[in-house]
Design a protein around this motif. Structure first.
Motif, PDB file in Angstrom:
ATOM      1  N   TYR A   1       0.827  -1.202   0.000  1.00  0.00           N
ATOM      2  CA  TYR A   1       0.000   0.000   0.000  1.00  0.00           C
ATOM      3  C   TYR A   1       0.864   1.256   0.000  1.00  0.00           C
TER       4      TYR A   1
ATOM      5  N   SER B   1      -3.885   5.659   0.127  1.00  0.00           N
ATOM      6  CA  SER B   1      -3.045   4.457   0.211  1.00  0.00           C
ATOM      7  C   SER B   1      -2.118   4.513   1.416  1.00  0.00           C
TER       8      SER B   1
ATOM      9  N   SER C   1     -10.429  -0.470   1.391  1.00  0.00           N
ATOM     10  CA  SER C   1      -9.695  -0.544   0.128  1.00  0.00           C
ATOM     11  C   SER C   1     -10.644  -0.437  -1.062  1.00  0.00           C
TER      12      SER C   1
END
Length: 133
Positions: free
Chosen positions: A21, A41, A113
């Motif tokens: 990430y 992220s 996510s």
């Protein structure tokens, strides 16, 4: 207990998930137009590094039009592969008994996510006002 689970999580794949990430955030920030996804992220990377004892909530005021549009673009462009990765690793973690809480934590990361913009990661012991009534 949360600390023990977080250390086990870190050793059993959480470090590499957070690193991926983080690297995705760097790439998004280099491509200037995708900076909002890069910041998201980085936020998810912190959550992926130490997930137990934290939860995802909507930001106060709810997601705006820009966040919703950004999340739709994110789903179309990149998200299906991230969700497949989370489900696959959760399945492999759930094979052992000690891995079941880790698999649940991995599945817990799918909503953030899936739609990262307009979300906030808070400690579970912090009171928050739910936007759902």
């Amino acid at each position: 207990m949360k600390t023990i689970l977080n250390v086990i999580w870190l050793v059993c794949g959480g470090f590499f998930l957070a690193l991926s990430y983080f690297l995705a955030g760097i790439v998004c920030c280099i491509l200037i137009i995708t900076i909002p996804w890069g910041i998201a992220s980085f936020r998810i990377a912190g959550y992926a590094l130490w997930p137990f004892g934290r939860m995802v909530v909507d930001k106060p005021g709810g997601p705006g039009v820009a966040s919703t549009l950004g999340n739709v673009i994110w789903i179309v462009v990149a998200d299906i592969w991230i969700v497949i990765g989370h489900v696959t690793t959760a399945f492999t973690m759930a094979i052992t008994i000690i891995g079941i809480p880790l698999a649940i934590a991995n599945l817990k990361m799918i909503p953030v996510s899936l739609m990262p913009l307009g979300k906030e990661i808070v400690p579970t012991n912090r009171p928050f006002v739910s936007t759902y009534r």
